[in-house]
Design an enzyme around this catalytic site. Structure first.
Site, PDB file in Angstrom:
ATOM      1  N   GLY A 258       0.784  -1.227   0.000  1.00 14.15           N
ATOM      2  CA  GLY A 258       0.000   0.000   0.000  1.00 14.15           C
ATOM      3  C   GLY A 258       0.817   1.278   0.000  1.00 14.15           C
ATOM      4  O   GLY A 258       1.892   1.375  -0.600  1.00 14.15           O
ATOM      5  N   SER A 259       0.298   2.268   0.722  1.00 15.21           N
ATOM      6  CA  SER A 259       0.806   3.642   0.616  1.00 15.21           C
ATOM      7  C   SER A 259       2.194   3.860   1.195  1.00 15.21           C
ATOM      8  O   SER A 259       2.759   4.950   1.024  1.00 15.21           O
ATOM      9  CB  SER A 259      -0.180   4.608   1.271  1.00 15.21           C
ATOM     10  OG  SER A 259      -1.390   4.644   0.547  1.00 15.21           O
ATOM     11  N   THR A 260       2.775   2.865   1.852  1.00 16.09           N
ATOM     12  CA  THR A 260       4.178   3.019   2.258  1.00 16.09           C
ATOM     13  C   THR A 260       5.060   3.189   1.016  1.00 16.09           C
ATOM     14  O   THR A 260       6.136   3.775   1.097  1.00 16.09           O
ATOM     15  CB  THR A 260       4.653   1.797   3.069  1.00 16.09           C
ATOM     16  OG1 THR A 260       4.360   0.601   2.331  1.00 16.09           O
ATOM     17  CG2 THR A 260       3.956   1.730   4.427  1.00 16.09           C
TER      18      THR A 260
ATOM     19  N   LYS B  39       4.476   5.127  -1.324  1.00  9.63           N
ATOM     20  CA  LYS B  39       4.483   6.534  -1.740  1.00  9.63           C
ATOM     21  C   LYS B  39       5.762   7.237  -1.298  1.00  9.63           C
ATOM     22  O   LYS B  39       6.146   8.261  -1.874  1.00  9.63           O
ATOM     23  CB  LYS B  39       3.247   7.243  -1.181  1.00  9.63           C
ATOM     24  CG  LYS B  39       1.953   6.795  -1.840  1.00  9.63           C
ATOM     25  CD  LYS B  39       0.729   7.348  -1.143  1.00  9.63           C
ATOM     26  CE  LYS B  39      -0.543   6.769  -1.768  1.00  9.63           C
ATOM     27  NZ  LYS B  39      -1.758   7.074  -1.010  1.00  9.63           N
TER      28      LYS B  39
END
Length: 588
Positions: free
Chosen positions: A293-295, A297
Site C-alpha cells: 500500500g501507501s508506504t 508513496k
C-alpha cells in the site's frame, strides 16, 4: 615272631587276616564303622566336586558372554561415533554477547537386537518407562537382524537412569549434542532450528550450517534480545487486540542495514519445531511478500524528487479520479482539489501519487526500484526469503498502481531496507543479521538533497498527516502509513487489509527504521472500527520507539528547538497559483 603291636583308634588289619576263618566275624564287626565313614566321605566329596564343576562352568560361560557382549557394544560405539550429525555446533549470540543458541549433551538410547534375549518383554518395559514409545514398533525394532537400532533420542538424565535400572542386556547409550534455544520462541524465525542430528535446517542455523559445524567461535548476530522482546510483545498485543491473522515487524539500523529485530507472528518454539503447524513456521517478515500500500508513496516521492520531476512546491490536481485501462483510481479520503507534493504525502493521495508516477515514467520507476533491491530477492543471511512479484508487462497502468503500493508485492524486509536508503543520505545497504558483516559499503541511490527532503516529508506526515499515532515525544518520529486491500478470487476484498506503518527516528539524523504490519486486522471501538495503517499499525511503532529508544541510547530532544524545526520544516507547501499552473501542465 608275630607282630602284636596295635594302633590307637581303628585296629590295623592285614589283608591276609581277612580270609582267616578264625576270628573273621570279630574282625568284620570291627571294620564296619571304618568302611561306612569312608563311603560317606567319598559320596560327599563327589557331590561337592560336581557342584563346583557346574559352578565353574556357569561362571566361565557368563564371562565369555559378557566379554562377547562388551566387545559387540564397543564395536557398535566405535562404528557409530564416527557417523555425521552429532557435531557440537558453535554458539550463536546476539550483538551484546547473550547466547541465543547453544548445545546440550544428552544420552540417546540404542539397541543391538542380536543381544536382546526377550524382545517382547524388553519392548514392554521400555514402552512403560519412556512415554511416547510405541510398544509394537519397539518390538519390531528389537527383532531386526541388525547390529544397531535407535530406540529413543535425547533422553533426560532421569529417563537414562530409569532405563539403566531395567538391566536389559543389549541396550546402551550414545552421547549426542542437541541444539537448545534458551529464549524459546523469541527469535524463532530468524534463528531457525536444527534437526535431530544437529544439522541446521532453517533460518540462520541453515544458512551458516557449515560455519557453525566447523568453527567453534560463536557467531555474533546484529539482533538485540531486548529490542526483539519489545517488538514481539507490541506486535502480539496488537494482533490479539485486532484479531489479526498475522503480524510482522522489523527494526533496522539505517546507517548500515543491520537488522536489530525481526519478528513474525504467530511464532513457534524452535526447541520443538515439529509440534508447530506449518503456518507458524512461515516467516512473514522476510519470506512473505505483500502489496504494502501507501508506504510505497515514500519511494514514489523520492524517485520523482531525485529525477527532478517534481519539487516540494509542485503538485497535482486530485479533483477527479484517474481512469486508466478500465480502472478507476480514487482517494480513500479525497480532498478533491489540487494537492502539493507534501499534501499528497500528508493525505496519502493515490491520485496525486499516480500522477507523479506517470510523470516519472515506467523505465525510471523500474530503474530506481531495482537499485533499491525491490525487484529481486533480498540478499540476507536467511534461506527463507521471498521473491517479489512484479508485473510481467510494466505499462502505464502498472506504473500508476505501483506508485501507491499495488501491483507489486515485496517483503517487509525489502521495503524497510529501501526506505532506509531514502532517509540516510541516499545510500542503499543490503540488510544483514550478522554483526560483523562484510557488506559494509552501500551503493548510492538518491542524492543527499533528496534524502533531506524525504526526512522533511516523513516528519510532516507524523505531525499533520495519517501517521500521527506514531509520534513519540522527544524522538522526532517520521513515517508513512500503508493500507492495501488483499487479493481475492474476483479482484480485491475491501474488508481484508494489509495494514502497515514504517517509521524512522530521530528524523534530524536518522538512525533506526521500524516497520509494523498487521494481516487482516479487525476494527475495535478504540479505532472507531477502522482497520487502516494509521489506526492499527502506527500506534505499534510509536509504542515500540518509546520503549527501545533508551535501550539504543537515543537521547530525547526538545522538538521545538529552533535548529530542529528549521531543519525539518517545509516552507510554503500550501497550494499557490504558480504551483497549480505547473501541475496542470504536467498532469495527465
Amino acid at each position: 615272631m608275630q607282630n602284636t603291636n596295635k594302633r590307637k583308634g581303628y585296629p590295623f588289619i592285614r589283608s591276609g587276616d581277612i580270609n582267616k576263618s578264625a576270628g573273621s566275624k570279630k574282625i568284620n564287626e570291627s571294620y564296619r564303622p571304618f568302611h561306612t565313614a569312608i563311603e560317606t566321605g567319598r559320596t560327599r566329596l563327589l557331590i561337592t566336586a560336581t557342584i563346583l564343576s557346574f559352578t565353574f562352568i556357569a561362571v566361565g560361560a557368563k564371562v565369555v558372554d559378557l566379554a562377547t557382549l562388551q566387545d559387540s557394544q564397543k564395536t557398535t560405539k566405535k562404528h557409530f561415533a564416527t557417523q555425521p550429525g552429532n557435531v557440537a555446533r558453535a554458539d550463536i549470540t546476539d550483538r551484546n554477547g547473550n547466547i541465543v543458541a547453544t548445545n546440550l549433551s544428552m544420552a540417546s538410547l540404542f539397541a543391538d537386537p542380536r543381544n536382546i534375549l526377550e524382545p517382547n518383554k524388553a519392548a514392554k518395559l521400555l514402552a512403560k518407562t519412556l512415554p511416547g514409545l510405541d510398544r509394537e514398533k519397539i518390538t519390531a525394532l528389537l527383532k531386526r537382524k541388525r547390529k544397531f537400532v535407535w530406540i529413543k533420542r535425547h533422553l533426560t538424565p532421569r529417563q537414562q537412569q530409569e532405563v539403566n535400572q531395567l538391566g536389559i542386556p543389549g541396550l546402551d547409550f550414545r552421547r549426542e549434542h542437541k541444539r537448545f534455544y534458551p529464549h524459546g520462541a523469541l527469535m524463532a524465525h530468524s534463528l531457525g532450528y536444527s534437526d535431530i542430528d544437529n544439522r541446521g535446517i532453517a533460518g540462520i542455523e541453515k544458512h551458516f550450517n557449515t560455519r557453525l559445524e566447523n568453527d567453534q567461535e560463536p557467531l555474533k548476530l546484529s539482533l538485540d534480545l531486548r529490542v526483539q522482546h519489545k517488538l514481539r510483545i507490541a506486535l502480539a498485543e496488537a494482533m490479539f487486540r485486532h484479531r489479526a491473522a498475522g503480524a510482522a515487524g522489523i527494526v533496522m539500523d539505517v546507517t548500515n542495514g543491520k537488522v536489530i529485530a525481526i519478528v513474525s507472528a504467530p511464532d513457534f518454539d524452535p526447541n520443538n519445531p515439529g509440534k508447530a503447524p506449518t503456518g507458524r513456521r512461515f516467516n512473514r517478515a522476510s519470506h512473505g511478500v505483500y502489496e504494502l500500500g501507501s508506504t510505497f508513496k515514500i519511494l514514489t516521492a523520492a524517485i520523482a524528487l531525485d529525477a527532478g520531476i517534481v519539487s516540494l512546491q509542485n503538485g497535482y490536481d486530485a479533483t477527479r479520479p484517474i481512469k486508466i485501462s478500465g480502472f478507476t483510481i480514487n482517494d480513500h479520503y479525497g480532498k478533491r482539489r489540487w494537492l502539493s507534493v507534501p499534501e499528497i504525502f500528508i493525505y496519502s493521495s493515490n491520485i496525486g501519487a499516480g500522477h507523479m508516477a506517470l510523470d516519472t515514467g515506467a523505465e525510471t520507476q523500474k530503474f530506481y526500484l531495482h537499485k533499491l533491491g525491490l525487484l529481486h530477492r533480498a540478499a540476507i543471511e536467511l534461506p527463507e526469503v521471498g521473491a517479489p512479484i512484479v508485473p510481467r508487462n510494466w505499462r502505464r497502468t502498472q506504473t500508476v498502481t505501483i506508485a501507491f503500493g499495488h501491483g507489486i508485492s515485496v517483503s517487509p524486509l525489502q521495503l524497510t531496507a529501501a526506505i532506509a536508503a531514502s532517509v540516510n543520505g541516499g545510500i542503499f545497504h543490503k540488510p544483514t543479521v550478522v554483526e560483523n558483516s562484510h557488506n559494509k559499503k552501500g551503493k548510492r541511490v538518491f542524492t543527499e538533497a533528496t534524502s533531506r527532503k524525504m526526512r522533511q516529508l516523513l516528519r510532516l506526515s507524523v505531525l499533520e498527516g495519517t501517521g500521527k499515532a506514531a509520534a513519540a515525544r522527544g524522538y522526532l518520529v517520521g513515517g508513512k502509513t500503508g493500507s492495501a486491500e488483499k487479493r481475492a478470487v474476483n479482484g480485491y476484498d475491501k474488508d481484508l487489509l494489509i495494514s502497515s506503518f514504517v517509521g524512522v527516528f530521530p528524523m534530524i539524523k536518522p538512525r533506526y527504521a521500524i516497520f509494523a504490519m498487521l494481516d487482516e486486522p479487525v476494527g475495535t471501538e478504540e479505532t472507531q472500527f477502522h482497520t487502516t495503517g494509521g489506526w492499527v499499525a502506527a500506534p505499534i511503532v510509536g509504542k515500540v520507539i518509546q520503549q527501545i529508544a533508551p535501550i539504543l541510547n537515543v537521547v530525547p530532544v526538545d522538538e521545538n528547538t529552533p535548529s530542529i524545526r528549521k531543519a525539518l520544516t517545509i516552507r510554503s507547501y500550501k497550494p499557490t497559483l504558480e504551483a497549480r499552473t505547473l501541475a496542470s501542465f504536467k498532469a495527465h
